[in-house]
Enzyme design. Structure first.
Site, PDB file in Angstrom:
ATOM      1  N   ASP A 129       0.852  -1.837  -0.176  1.00  0.00           N
ATOM      2  CA  ASP A 129       0.036  -0.362   0.084  1.00  0.00           C
ATOM      3  C   ASP A 129       0.701   1.625   0.305  1.00  0.00           C
ATOM      4  OD1 ASP A 129      -2.513  -1.433   0.235  1.00  0.00           O
ATOM      5  OD2 ASP A 129      -2.294  -1.444   2.483  1.00  0.00           O
ATOM      6  N   CYS A 140     -23.642 -15.871  -3.089  1.00  0.00           N
ATOM      7  CA  CYS A 140     -23.891 -15.394  -1.695  1.00  0.00           C
ATOM      8  C   CYS A 140     -23.720 -13.622  -1.728  1.00  0.00           C
ATOM      9  CB  CYS A 140     -23.282 -15.967  -1.086  1.00  0.00           C
ATOM     10  SG  CYS A 140     -22.394 -15.155   0.460  1.00  0.00           S
ATOM     11  N   CYS A 165     -22.096  -9.883   2.102  1.00  0.00           N
ATOM     12  CA  CYS A 165     -21.625  -8.933   3.364  1.00  0.00           C
ATOM     13  C   CYS A 165     -22.205  -7.437   2.113  1.00  0.00           C
ATOM     14  CB  CYS A 165     -20.063  -8.417   2.057  1.00  0.00           C
ATOM     15  SG  CYS A 165     -19.663  -8.582   0.620  1.00  0.00           S
ATOM     16  N   CYS A 170     -18.096  -6.767   6.683  1.00  0.00           N
ATOM     17  CA  CYS A 170     -18.218  -7.793   5.689  1.00  0.00           C
ATOM     18  C   CYS A 170     -17.748  -8.808   5.360  1.00  0.00           C
ATOM     19  CB  CYS A 170     -18.058  -6.719   4.927  1.00  0.00           C
ATOM     20  SG  CYS A 170     -16.677  -5.398   4.263  1.00  0.00           S
TER      21      CYS A 170
HETATM   22  S1  SF4 Z   1     -17.396 -11.865  -0.448  1.00  0.00           S
HETATM   23 FE1  SF4 Z   1     -18.919 -11.823   0.294  1.00  0.00          FE
HETATM   24  S2  SF4 Z   1     -21.145 -12.629  -1.495  1.00  0.00           S
HETATM   25 FE2  SF4 Z   1     -18.579 -13.410  -1.837  1.00  0.00          FE
HETATM   26  S3  SF4 Z   1     -18.349 -15.275  -0.536  1.00  0.00           S
HETATM   27 FE3  SF4 Z   1     -17.866 -13.363   0.818  1.00  0.00          FE
HETATM   28  S4  SF4 Z   1     -19.882 -12.492   1.803  1.00  0.00           S
HETATM   29 FE4  SF4 Z   1     -20.318 -13.960   0.099  1.00  0.00          FE
HETATM   30  S1  SF4 Z   2     -15.546  -2.447   5.941  1.00  0.00           S
HETATM   31 FE1  SF4 Z   2     -17.975  -1.818   7.017  1.00  0.00          FE
HETATM   32  S2  SF4 Z   2     -18.966   0.118   6.464  1.00  0.00           S
HETATM   33 FE2  SF4 Z   2     -16.683  -0.740   4.444  1.00  0.00          FE
HETATM   34  S3  SF4 Z   2     -18.087  -1.682   3.535  1.00  0.00           S
HETATM   35 FE3  SF4 Z   2     -17.444  -3.637   5.247  1.00  0.00          FE
HETATM   36  S4  SF4 Z   2     -19.389  -3.737   6.216  1.00  0.00           S
HETATM   37 FE4  SF4 Z   2     -19.361  -1.639   4.830  1.00  0.00          FE
END
Ligand code: SF4
Ligand code: SF4
Length: 356
Positions: free
Chosen positions: A129, A187, A190, A240
């Site tokens: 990064d 899926c 997230c 997520c």
């Molecule tokens: S990244 Fe999101 S859509 Fe892909 S497997 Fe993980 S939770 Fe499911």
């Molecule tokens: S890090 Fe948290 S706020 Fe950002 S996209 Fe993922 S779940 Fe949403």
């Protein structure tokens, strides 16, 4: 891993990288970046917010042969930062030492080892990064994983709680097969779980709504409508990634002595305790408690702002005195305004509780 002396340079390099503590290693040839167009479009839509450094080095970002003169190959590495550690108010990646220092140090060691192995100093440069390199693009091409719908690179045996780094070098190395599959399937966990609806489509993050951006990169006021959804998150967000089935199944513990082990100032304390301590912290105390921490990126005033938001969301009557002191006595208008917001939130919550 034991590798005999007659094995290929690629196999010996990977064994050396694993020995240095990396969890995944792959090799790819440098060239046009496959995700450069998508990245530019993402920037054009304004999804990068105030991160002014992102558009820099556009030409170099579009072709990974350009940042380092003569470089033709990349060794791409991943290092686990402990997806099995309990969820908390500070994102797992930021609880210990700064990964830039750790991963860059290890890649530099790998570079020096390769110099000795080939018998001359190799032109090259390591990135974590730290420049106009799309590390995820290189990582997919080096076979390390696919782009999840949460925008993280996911590896089928490690999940996504890892740092990526790349060592760009002038020597030709046999490339690994790219990771072509998309294992997200149908899926959408997230996208459904994001508290601020920052994932506006699969693999498209509006960073200006993302809690990681709001609590780390944004230097000014956090938009009022997003303060509530931040909940008890003081720095970064793992939601997520936490809900991803690949992490549920394959995320790893932190190894003994890992540099990413949570520092004492964070320990196992809850969000409210950490927020109270941060909002009252002096510059000197911050320097001592957070030496070599990635959390310094938000600076103490940013962390105080975040702490006020968290106290507004999870604080109680016992926090009113401290917040009132911050609102009335602290010189920084940014922190004062967020403390005032927090006080109002606590007042409204208390009033609702006292209503018959
Ligand atoms: S990244 Fe999101 S859509 Fe892909 S497997 Fe993980 S939770 Fe499911
Ligand atoms: S890090 Fe948290 S706020 Fe950002 S996209 Fe993922 S779940 Fe949403």
């Amino acid at each position: 891993m034991s590798v005999d002396a007659g094995s290929s340079l690629e196999a010996r390099t990977k064994a050396q990288a694993f020995g240095l503590g990396f969890d995944l290693v792959g090799i790819c040839a440098l060239g046009p970046a496959e995700t450069a167009d998508a990245f530019d479009e993402w920037l054009a839509r304004g999804y990068g917010g105030t991160m002014a450094y992102l558009p820099r080095g556009r030409e170099k970002r579009r072709d990974s042969r350009l940042p380092v003169s003569g470089a033709v190959a990349a060794i791409v590495v991943a290092m686990n930062y402990g997806g099995r550690e309990p969820a908390g108010s500070v994102a797992r990646y930021a609880r210990g030492e700064d990964y830039h220092d750790v991963v860059l140090g290890k890649l530099t060691e790998l570079h020096r080892w390769l110099d000795a192995e080939v018998g001359r100093p190799l032109a090259g440069k390591a990135y974590v990064d730290t420049g106009p390199i799309l590390e995820r693009d290189l990582a997919r091409r080096a076979g390390l994983g696919w782009f999840g719908k949460n925008t993280n690179l996911i590896n089928p045996s490690l999940g996504s709680f890892f740092f990526l780094g790349a060592l760009l070098l002038e020597i030709e190395l046999a490339a690994d097969a790219p990771f072509e599959a998309d294992r997200c399937g149908s899926c959408t966990r997230c996208l459904d779980a994001c508290p601020t609806e920052a994932l506006v489509a699969p693999r498209v993050l509006d960073a200006t709504r993302c809690i990681s951006y709001l609590t780390i990169e944004l230097k000014g006021e956090i938009p009022r409508e997003l303060r509530g959804p931040i909940g008890d998150l003081i720095y970064g967000c793992d939601i997520c990634q936490d809900v991803c089935p690949w992490n549920e199944r394959f995320a790893r513990e932190l190894p003994e002595g890992s540099p990413y082990t949570a520092r004492e100032a964070l320990g196992s304390r809850d969000a409210r305790a950490i927020a109270r301590e941060l909002i009252a912290m002096s510059d000197d105390e911050f320097g001592a408690a957070f030496a070599a921490s990635p959390m310094k990126r938000a600076k103490l005033r940013g962390l105080k702002r975040n702490a006020a938001v968290v106290l507004g969301n999870v604080g109680a009557a016992e926090d009113v005195e401290l917040l009132a002191h911050v609102r009335d006595e602290v010189s920084d208008e940014l922190v004062r305004e967020h403390a005032a917001w927090a006080l109002e939130r606590i007042r409204v919550r208390q009033a609702a509780r006292e209503r018959p």
